[in-house]
Design a protein around this motif. Structure first.
Motif, PDB file in Angstrom:
ATOM      1  N   ARG A 129       0.832  -1.193   0.000  1.00 45.23           N
ATOM      2  CA  ARG A 129       0.000   0.000   0.000  1.00 45.23           C
ATOM      3  C   ARG A 129       0.867   1.243   0.000  1.00 45.23           C
ATOM      4  NH1 ARG A 129      -3.736   2.096  -1.706  1.00 45.23           N
ATOM      5  NH2 ARG A 129      -5.425   3.097  -0.607  1.00 45.23           N
ATOM      6  N   TYR A 130       0.498   2.237  -0.791  1.00 43.96           N
ATOM      7  CA  TYR A 130       1.189   3.524  -0.671  1.00 43.96           C
ATOM      8  C   TYR A 130       0.770   4.175   0.631  1.00 43.96           C
ATOM      9  CZ  TYR A 130       1.705   3.059  -5.706  1.00 43.96           C
ATOM     10  OH  TYR A 130       1.999   2.628  -6.955  1.00 43.96           O
ATOM     11  N   GLY A 157      -7.638  -0.636  -6.798  1.00 41.68           N
ATOM     12  CA  GLY A 157      -7.932  -0.549  -5.378  1.00 41.68           C
ATOM     13  C   GLY A 157      -9.332  -1.083  -5.124  1.00 41.68           C
ATOM     14  N   HIS A 216      -5.554   3.016 -10.051  1.00 40.32           N
ATOM     15  CA  HIS A 216      -4.088   2.965  -9.963  1.00 40.32           C
ATOM     16  C   HIS A 216      -3.502   3.058 -11.353  1.00 40.32           C
ATOM     17  CE1 HIS A 216      -3.379   1.534  -5.706  1.00 40.32           C
ATOM     18  NE2 HIS A 216      -4.688   1.594  -5.801  1.00 40.32           N
ATOM     19  N   TYR A 270      -0.063   7.153   1.131  1.00 40.27           N
ATOM     20  CA  TYR A 270      -1.101   8.173   1.001  1.00 40.27           C
ATOM     21  C   TYR A 270      -2.450   7.639   0.517  1.00 40.27           C
ATOM     22  CZ  TYR A 270       1.683   8.223  -3.322  1.00 40.27           C
ATOM     23  OH  TYR A 270       2.425   7.885  -4.411  1.00 40.27           O
ATOM     24  N   VAL A 287      -8.736   0.428   1.716  1.00 39.02           N
ATOM     25  CA  VAL A 287      -8.633  -0.080   0.345  1.00 39.02           C
ATOM     26  C   VAL A 287      -7.475  -1.068   0.211  1.00 39.02           C
ATOM     27  CG1 VAL A 287      -8.134   0.589  -2.037  1.00 39.02           C
ATOM     28  CG2 VAL A 287      -9.716   1.949  -0.679  1.00 39.02           C
ATOM     29  N   ASP A 297     -12.609   0.913  -6.831  1.00 40.69           N
ATOM     30  CA  ASP A 297     -12.725   1.837  -5.703  1.00 40.69           C
ATOM     31  C   ASP A 297     -11.585   2.848  -5.704  1.00 40.69           C
ATOM     32  OD1 ASP A 297     -15.084   0.759  -4.570  1.00 40.69           O
ATOM     33  OD2 ASP A 297     -13.915  -0.974  -3.922  1.00 40.69           O
ATOM     34  N   GLU A 298     -10.502   2.453  -6.347  1.00 45.01           N
ATOM     35  CA  GLU A 298      -9.363   3.352  -6.422  1.00 45.01           C
ATOM     36  C   GLU A 298      -8.676   3.095  -7.763  1.00 45.01           C
ATOM     37  OE1 GLU A 298      -7.044   4.361  -2.416  1.00 45.01           O
ATOM     38  OE2 GLU A 298      -6.062   2.828  -3.586  1.00 45.01           O
ATOM     39  N   VAL A 341      -4.999  -3.152  -2.320  1.00 45.65           N
ATOM     40  CA  VAL A 341      -4.490  -3.042  -3.695  1.00 45.65           C
ATOM     41  C   VAL A 341      -4.238  -4.439  -4.241  1.00 45.65           C
ATOM     42  CG1 VAL A 341      -2.758  -2.046  -5.213  1.00 45.65           C
ATOM     43  CG2 VAL A 341      -3.411  -0.845  -3.126  1.00 45.65           C
TER      44      VAL A 341
END
Lengths: 451, 629
Positions: free
Chosen positions: A42-43, A62, B113, A45, A50, B110-111, A52
């Motif tokens: 995970r980053y 995510g 990348h 920020y 969430v 949801d995110e 990844v």
């Protein structure tokens, strides 16, 4: 295991409950979608809830994890087993070059599984990534430190200088130092003073584009640095970096005259108030000056001590003289390099403070914010007043170089140094850092054409 | 028929988004004129931690070309030059991509990348293409069949190739960084025609956002085609929708041909693999050759090398469909891997000035009998050997069947070998761009503001403007529905006139060879405005459109003048009609007079005056004379 991945809160709980670590394959069911993928780190920020995932097609996405999300572990990660290539057969007939690493990654491999970038640290790994090096020199590698550019201190300069001195004694024909670019100019200046008239070239090199990308400038810069270290006719501390946007122009700058002028572009490093020593184009290495310390010439002096009680202070309109006074007092400074305006000025309100510093024996030298050109404090009355108050104009020395030089002068002369001695040494050209003629602005071109 | 063959086609539809700014910087997405700066670069393959290199990346790196980039500062900045880190994802592009996801009923991630996909042919200055999955899943119903959508992806368009020669490739960076949406279907399409219909349906969804670019080069379709026993072929860059069925059909035929050849080869080789290759120099065979092609190569320092392909005789030039031969496949590999101009093989010799005697010397030199084929490449030694290696490797695959490849579509529907299919070891995170969360609230906003679909648009246009459904469909197929509405709203022209001109007239002109692609939307709008203001008559519209398409940069006044359609003022016209009617005043009672006089008037005014207008004036004047008498 989970903390390594950078997750916290609920996601961390879920992952540790399932015993899932980096690269493990999981299945996640959410919003009616059934996803298979590998757990990625995970980053810092990212949002806390969430996860990844790397999908089988290579994409990361995510996925929000909440109580309704179903997740199960499918298989454990297979750790990559990279076998470094066998060491290249040494070519005894080629010059011996030491590549010393101080941080950053001049060459690296990507772990496509996790996205991690691993630096190549051994000579053989380096050569396997930039194989052309082996045609130029018989290289050895050594890791001196792993310090990012902005964390470098004068103590590090000393440490690097001691190692380079050792490499000379071990008979290397040249030394390449890989360095983060942000403060490479300062380190280059420091090594120039610490290793005067060296027996062989010392070439600092870095990259403005990280080495994991196919477009990185690292390989060409490194290759040029090795070539210069191995074969250049000059033996000085230099910086080898791209001169422009294209891959057909690498400039070799004198260590006391070079600064980073751009935050991101390849051609960020340029020589100020003097010509680069040489330019490397596809046609070869072309010398741009005849005045340099030649390889094999005598006069080597090793003097690696720096006194850190010095500061570089940039003047700005409205700056209060008390600020300077306070700095010197609180930090116990022995000297200050001012980066003044234009020909070398600070506000006339500074005169009393400067006078009292002079009386206390604190050396105050003047450089210019203009970067290009030399200071001349005779032109305006205020300049003359500042000089009378004790400010020493430092001609065309770069502010950064002046700072490093003052640290070195104070380190060399020691605690009991007389003011006049400091002043004299500051105004004496030691390794091409001060004086010389200023010609018109040069235009360096390689093969690139402007249509 | 295609059911039996087990045809499976998956589509990737790419289309440029018409955003104000590029995906990762503030450069405009429009082309620009201006001076160009050139820079030289080289790319080097990024090595994997596992020591493995992606096959597609390896292919390019073996060639390690000098790359020259053309930079127009009007639409290229340091970001495209790989001299500045990318900025954050363009919100306008993300919003459009999410609208498309919503229209396809796909589930947004949801995110988001952003990833780096290694591409080292030079088309991306960084050596990778930035790309991100925006949504997964979803479906589209085409002709009653559910077509599952796999991914909706947002990526940066690549630079456009300007020229390529041995060892050097040049690119223009203007296109690099334009947002590109990619919609990928599952491989469920089972006929060539269906592939085109699905591509069109996806295109219509993309266009519903009113945020896609139009015109040449803004749309690219990639096709994944396989049949039972064959392999997945990734066909890149089909620009026209109409070409899709042909490309699929020809790919099926190509795979069938290769399967047949493989079967024959296995029979001939008795189940054995192809014996290892021996590359033999045969330069002296061509010492006194009459073939100018070979002689030219040899005179410039080239050498001739040959390899024997055991039991291949006759199979290289065997052709079940025009253009589909194993020989062409071998040549494709040789060209792609070694950049040679081509290969020579014994199936087509003697020919090209090469004599039967030379052929038998050639056979002797490599120890080939009549059942074997011999392939020759004449070029610089390293190139010739590299080309033969590629030829042999491809020939060995021919025994197995169909190799999975990436191929490029040609305008004639055939495909040529590009490179091996990429593996998954080519993606890693773009750490310069933080992940972008897609919140529930944001999606709600997008879902409640979804644009009108093109079906809805069609319905609305038919109703509002009383157009036939055929005409409306034509407007939509020609991608002119927006322009149509804009013109009709801004002028008083009848809707059918505008619609017919934008569809039928344009199609006719295109068929007659007029370069109608030169007529930009803006220019078309201007032409219709001129029509509405009476600069020329609607009869003259086709001529005006044709002339304007052939004279880019000219004004509409120029067209009117040059076509002899100079303006007749209504006063003049009324005066002339009045005089004419006066001369025939005696016949005013004759009902046929209108038609007779109309015929005379049209001879003079065709194209210059609207016929209907002329008719009205004439009737009016005759009525007036009748009244007076």
């Amino acid at each position: 295991m989970v903390s390594e991945l950078g997750y916290g809160g609920f996601v961390a709980e879920v992952l540790s409950g399932l015993g899932v670590g980096l690269g493990d394959e999981v299945e996640v069911v959410r919003n009616g979608l059934r996803l298979r993928g590998f757990v990625m780190a995970r980053y810092e920020y990212g949002a806390p809830d969430v996860l990844v995932l790397k999908l089988p097609n290579g994409y990361n996405i995510g996925v929000r994890i909440d109580a309704s999300t179903q997740i199960r572990k499918l298989s454990s990660a297979v750790a990559p087993s990279f076998n470094p290539p066998p060491p290249a057969p040494p070519r005894e007939n080629l010059p011996r070059v030491m590549i010393a690493n101080t941080g950053g990654t001049i060459a690296s491999r990507i772990d496509y599984r996790t996205g991690g970038v691993k630096p190549a640290l051994t000579a053989s790994d380096l050569v396997s990534i930039v194989p052309e090096i082996a045609e130029k020199a018989n290289v050895s590698t050594e890791i001196l430190m792993q310090v990012v550019s902005e964390n470098m201190t004068p103590t590090h300069w000393t440490e690097i200088a001691r190692k380079v001195d050792e490499f000379f004694r071990r008979g290397f024909d040249g030394v390449v130092i890989t360095h983060g670019t942000d403060t490479m100019g300062y380190t280059a200046a420091a090594l120039s003073f610490a290793l005067q008239n060296p027996p062989a070239p010392v070439v600092l090199v870095g990259a403005q584009r990280s080495s994991d990308r196919p477009s990185s400038d690292a390989a060409l810069n490194l290759l040029t640095a090795v070539e210069v270290a191995a074969c250049a006719p000059f033996a000085e501390v230099v910086v080898a970096m791209h001169g422009w946007h294209g891959d057909d122009n690498v400039l070799i700058h004198r260590g006391t005259r070079v600064v980073k002028l751009h935050t991101s572009s390849r051609g960020a490093f340029q020589s100020i108030n003097s010509s680069p020593l040489a330019v490397k184009t596809p046609q070869g290495l072309k010398l741009l000056t005849t005045s340099f310390h030649k390889r094999g010439e005598n006069g080597y002096m090793f003097q690696p001590v720096f006194d850190e009680r010095v500061m570089l202070v940039k003047f700005f309109p409205g700056m209060k003289p008390e600020a300077l006074e306070l700095l010197v007092e609180r930090m116990g400074l022995r000297g200050v390099i001012l980066e003044g305006t234009g020909l070398g000025h600070v506000a006339s309100s500074f005169v009393p403070v400067l006078k009292s510093l002079r009386e206390k024996g604190v050396f105050v030298g003047m450089t210019s914010q203009c970067r290009f050109g030399r200071v001349n404090m005779n032109v305006y009355e205020n300049g003359r007043d500042l000089m009378r108050a004790g400010v020493i104009p430092l001609d065309n020395m770069l502010p950064e170089t002046a700072l490093v030089k003052l640290m070195w002068v104070l380190g060399k002369l020691g605690q009991k140094a007389a003011y006049e001695e400091v002043k004299n040494l500051m105004l004496t050209d030691i390794c091409g850092e001060i004086g010389g003629r200023t010609g018109p602005q040069p235009l360096f071109t390689g093969e690139a054409e402007i249509v | 028929m295609y059911d039996k063959l087990g045809l499976k086609v998956g589509l990737e539809v790419h289309r440029q988004l018409d955003t104000k700014r590029k995906l990762f910087c503030d450069c405009p997405t429009e082309p620009a004129e201006g001076q160009v700066i050139k820079i030289t670069r080289y790319l080097r393959e990024a090595q994997s931690e596992l020591g493995e290199v992606d096959p597609a990346a390896l292919f390019e790196s073996k060639k390690r070309k000098k790359i020259i980039y053309h930079i127009n500062p009007a639409n290229v900045c340091l970001v495209e030059m790989d001299e500045e880190p990318p900025h954050d994802l363009n919100p306008e592009a993300v919003e459009t991509a999410l609208q498309i996801a919503a229209l396809l009923k796909a589930t947004p991630v949801d995110e988001i990348h952003v990833m780096r996909k290694i591409v080292i042919d030079g088309s991306n200055t960084s050596g990778f293409q930035r790309t991100c999955i925006v949504a997964l899943g979803g479906e589209l119903v085409v002709d009653g069949k559910k077509i599952p959508i796999q991914t909706v992806t947002l990526e940066e368009d690549a630079a456009k190739i300007v020229s390529t020669s041995r060892g050097v490739v040049e690119y223009d960076l203007s296109r690099l960084g334009i947002p590109l949406i990619e919609v990928a279907t599952a491989p469920v399409i089972s006929s060539p025609q269906e592939a085109a219909r699905v591509a069109q349906a996806i295109g219509n969804v993309l266009r519903a956002t009113r945020k896609v670019k139009r015109g040449i080069g803004t749309v690219r379709q990639d096709l994944n085609v396989s049949i039972s026993g064959g392999a997945v072929t990734e066909i890149k860059g089909v620009q026209e929708l109409e070409l899709i069925p042909l490309v699929v059909e020809l790919e099926v035929k190509r795979q069938l041909h290769l399967l047949q050849v493989a079967e024959e080869l296995r029979k001939r080789l008795g189940g054995q693999a192809l014996p290892p290759p021996q590359y033999v120099e045969v330069t002296n065979v061509f010492q006194n050759t009459k073939s100018s092609m070979v002689r030219k190569k040899l005179e410039t320092g080239g050498k001739a090398y040959a390899v024997k392909l055991v039991r291949f005789a006759g199979l290289l030039s065997k052709e079940s469909v025009k253009g589909i031969r194993l020989g062409a496949e071998l040549a494709g590999h040789a060209k792609a891997w070694a950049e040679v101009e081509g290969i020579l093989h014994t199936d087509e010799l003697p020919a090209y000035g090469i004599t039967a005697e030379e052929v038998s010397m050639l056979r002797e030199a490599v120890g080939a009998d009549e059942q074997d084929a011999v392939v020759v490449v004449v070029d610089e030694e390293t190139k010739a050997l590299e080309a033969l290696r590629a030829v042999y490797e491809r020939a060995a695959q021919a025994v197995e069947g169909v190799p999975g490849e990436t191929r490029a579509a040609r305008p004639d529907g055939l495909t040529v070998y590009m490179r091996p299919r990429p593996g998954s070891a080519r993606m890693y995170p773009e750490t310069d761009i933080p992940p972008l969360p897609i919140t529930h609230e944001y999606m709600e906003k997008i879902l409640s503001n979804l644009p009108e679909t093109l079906d809805q648009t069609a319905e609305r246009l038919a109703k509002t403007y009383s157009l036939s459904s055929q005409l409306v469909q034509a407007l939509i197929d020609e991608e002119k529905e927006e322009l149509f509405e804009q013109i009709v709203r801004a002028t008083s022209l009848p809707a059918t006139v505008v619609a017919a001109a934008l569809t039928e007239t344009m199609r006719n002109l295109r068929r007659e060879g007029y370069p109608v692609q030169n007529l930009s939307d803006q220019l078309l709008a201007e032409i219709f405005h001129s029509l509405a203001s009476g600069l020329f008559s609607k009869e003259a519209l086709p001529d005006i459109l044709g002339w304007m398409s052939k004279n880019p940069g000219a004004s509409i006044e120029d067209a009117v003048k040059s076509l002899g359609l100079s303006h007749v003022s209504s006063k003049e016209l009324e005066k002339e009609v009045e005089e004419l009617v006066q001369r025939h005043a005696a016949e005013a009672g004759d009902p046929r007079l209108v038609n007779r006089l109309m015929g005379d008037l049209m001879k003079k005014y065709r194209g210059k005056v609207d016929g209907k207008l002329l008719h009205n004036i004439l009737v009016e004047k005759i009525e007036a004379v009748k009244q007076r008498s």
